[in-house]
Design an enzyme around this catalytic site. Structure first.
Site, PDB file in Angstrom:
ATOM      1  N   ARG A  72       0.853  -1.201   0.000  1.00 53.01           N
ATOM      2  CA  ARG A  72       0.000   0.000   0.000  1.00 53.01           C
ATOM      3  C   ARG A  72       0.879   1.238   0.000  1.00 53.01           C
ATOM      4  NH1 ARG A  72      -1.425   1.741   4.559  1.00 53.01           N
ATOM      5  NH2 ARG A  72      -2.243  -0.190   5.438  1.00 53.01           N
ATOM      6  N   TYR A 124     -16.313  17.104 -14.959  1.00 49.93           N
ATOM      7  CA  TYR A 124     -16.752  15.710 -15.045  1.00 49.93           C
ATOM      8  C   TYR A 124     -17.840  15.416 -14.001  1.00 49.93           C
ATOM      9  CZ  TYR A 124     -16.488  10.641 -14.773  1.00 49.93           C
ATOM     10  OH  TYR A 124     -16.796   9.314 -14.748  1.00 49.93           O
ATOM     11  N   ASP A 169      -7.631  18.806 -14.079  1.00 48.13           N
ATOM     12  CA  ASP A 169      -7.921  17.489 -14.643  1.00 48.13           C
ATOM     13  C   ASP A 169      -7.442  17.498 -16.097  1.00 48.13           C
ATOM     14  OD1 ASP A 169      -9.129  15.288 -15.897  1.00 48.13           O
ATOM     15  OD2 ASP A 169     -10.881  15.344 -14.579  1.00 48.13           O
ATOM     16  N   LYS A 189      -8.669   6.427 -19.461  1.00 47.89           N
ATOM     17  CA  LYS A 189      -8.987   6.944 -20.785  1.00 47.89           C
ATOM     18  C   LYS A 189      -7.772   6.866 -21.714  1.00 47.89           C
ATOM     19  CE  LYS A 189     -12.771   7.751 -18.516  1.00 47.89           C
ATOM     20  NZ  LYS A 189     -13.110   9.039 -17.908  1.00 47.89           N
TER      21      LYS A 189
HETATM   22  C1  LIG Z   1     -13.561   9.476 -16.613  1.00 48.50           C
HETATM   23  C2  LIG Z   1     -13.152  10.783 -16.092  1.00 48.50           C
HETATM   24  C3  LIG Z   1     -12.906  10.982 -14.714  1.00 48.50           C
HETATM   25  C4  LIG Z   1     -13.121   9.888 -13.704  1.00 48.50           C
HETATM   26  O1  LIG Z   1     -12.192   8.854 -13.853  1.00 48.50           O
HETATM   27  P1  LIG Z   1     -12.481   7.328 -13.459  1.00 48.50           P
HETATM   28  O2  LIG Z   1     -11.236   6.642 -13.881  1.00 48.50           O
HETATM   29  O3  LIG Z   1     -13.700   6.895 -14.216  1.00 48.50           O
HETATM   30  O4  LIG Z   1     -12.717   7.275 -11.988  1.00 48.50           O
HETATM   31  C5  LIG Z   1     -12.477  12.235 -14.312  1.00 48.50           C
HETATM   32  N1  LIG Z   1     -12.309  13.246 -15.186  1.00 48.50           N
HETATM   33  C6  LIG Z   1     -12.555  13.096 -16.502  1.00 48.50           C
HETATM   34  C7  LIG Z   1     -12.350  14.262 -17.412  1.00 48.50           C
HETATM   35  C8  LIG Z   1     -12.985  11.871 -17.011  1.00 48.50           C
HETATM   36  O5  LIG Z   1     -13.233  11.741 -18.310  1.00 48.50           O
END
Ligand SMILES: *Cc1c(COP(=O)(O)O)cnc(C)c1O
Length: 394
Positions: free
Chosen positions: A51, A103, A175, A200
């Protein structure tokens, strides 16, 4: 590694000689070990418990820190785990200033979870710097940016918001999921913490869920690592390996997908059935010049608006190549319907204020041949058009 281009770093950045000297294996070993034997009674080695730190995960964390130009990278069980952990830097009584069209999961965490811990928030239109500056409160501690935003690809002036934040002694989080460090380097523009849904584009194959955070300075890096270890939502070892492999092909994937996305945006923009196309690469996009000044590419995501829900439904049902699903950033093109998918939790009035109408669709462009994608979209639009005309007549 700082003297080479990012595309080269993507390939060689994770080849950590410290990890694999014994066999010369070119891939990072998957260290499936929760605990580590300590040779000495009174002096412990670099790893004690997975961890707190694992050699495979550490290679991933060093790779993303290097790619973003930060000092410390941390891998989490999902993008939301990375985002939520970063918000744990705050305390009760603090306030967050956040972009209106972030998001959906971030929206939910801020409105439903942070609120319970007495951390307040204000949503602002971050494309407007005056509105953003005026919304800063005496207890604002974090300004949270997402650019381009989801799903209408609104562009925030990163340097402009960083200046507002610094003038008010606030941290900035960004982000960077849509751009990845290949196209946008927020830390270079003064942002403090960069966050990713590595589910992604970074992993790229729609096979894992993962998150990453990168701190721009040692102090924040230490604090985030403390939260990662205390809260414990770390990325597993096998997923860490898979993400390392995905990152190696990011350069080729994102370049190809972005080229295709631009062609598709131009095609849709010229189609009579499409009311509007949202793509920062189109010169008529409101944020086009700001985006071009702070990012190297326009990315592989675009949204477009059909007349109404019936038209969107008929179109989606006719497409054959893209999968119809939530998520984005995979090798396969992904078509999604924000009103019922990513933004289903948002009341209709709130959605429409953000441009998420019932006719809006989002496309994440994958690696299929662009001519095949355009041909598929074209036939789907034609059939959808006929169906809608029939509906009107009967
Ligand atoms: C998908 C996404 C998230 C969340 O991520 P997860 O891996 O699904 O928890 C946050 N910000 C953006 C822009 C996203 O497309």
């Amino acid at each position: 590694m700082s003297e080479v281009q990012l595309e080269t770093k993507l390939i060689h950045g994770s080849t950590n000689e410290d990890v694999e000297q014994k066999t010369g294996a070119i891939n990072v070993p998957i260290y499936l070990s929760s605990t580590f034997h300590q040779e000495k009674f009174d002096q412990f080695g670099p790893f004690d418990y997975s961890r707190s730190g694992n050699p495979t995960r550490q290679v991933l964390e060093e790779t993303i820190a290097d790619l973003e130009g930060g000092v410390r990278g941390l891998a989490f069980a999902s993008g939301m785990a990375a985002i939520s952990s970063a918000f744990m830097l705050l305390s009760a009584g603090d306030h967050v200033l956040i972009g209106r069209d972030v998001y959906g999961g971030t929206y939910r965490f801020v409105t439903e979870v942070l609120k319970k811990f007495k951390i307040d928030h204000t949503f602002v239109n971050m494309t407007d710097l005056d509105e953003t500056a005026q919304a800063v409160q005496p207890n604002t501690k974090v300004v949270y940016i997402e650019t381009p935003s989801n799903p209408c690809l609104n562009i925030t002036d990163i340097s402009g918001v960083v200046k507002i934040a610094k003038d008010n002694n606030c941290l900035t989080f960004l982000d960077n999921t849509f751009m990845t460090p290949l196209y946008q380097k927020p830390l270079e523009l003064g942002v403090d913490v960069v966050l990713h849904s590595a589910t992604k584009f970074l992993s790229g194959h729609s096979d894992i869920v993962a998150g990453l955070a990168v701190a721009g300075n040692e102090g924040l890096g230490e604090k985030l690592a403390f939260i990662q270890n205390s809260f414990g939502s770390i990325l597993g070892v096998q997923d860490s390996y898979q993400l390392i492999q995905g990152i190696k092909t990011l350069g080729a994937r994102l370049k190809q997908s972005s080229e295709s996305a631009e062609k598709i945006a131009l095609y849709l923009d010229g189609h009579p059935l499409i009311e509007r196309v949202f793509y920062p690469g189109l010169p008529k996009h409101e944020g086009h010049s700001i985006h071009a000044s702070q990012a190297k590419g326009s990315g592989a995501l675009l949204s477009f608006r059909l007349a109404n829900k019936e038209a969107a439904k008929a179109f989606v049902e006719q497409t054959k190549l893209p999968v119809f699903a939530v998520s984005l950033g995979g090798v396969e093109s992904i078509l999604s319907y924000p009103a019922a998918m990513s933004h289903a939790a948002m009341p209709k009035v709130e959605r429409e204020k953000r441009g998420i109408t019932d006719g809006l669709l989002r496309l994440s462009v994958g690696l299929e041949h662009v001519d095949d994608l355009i041909a598929d979209l074209d036939q789907a639009l034609q059939v959808a058009n006929e169906q809608i005309e029939n509906l009107v007549i009967t």
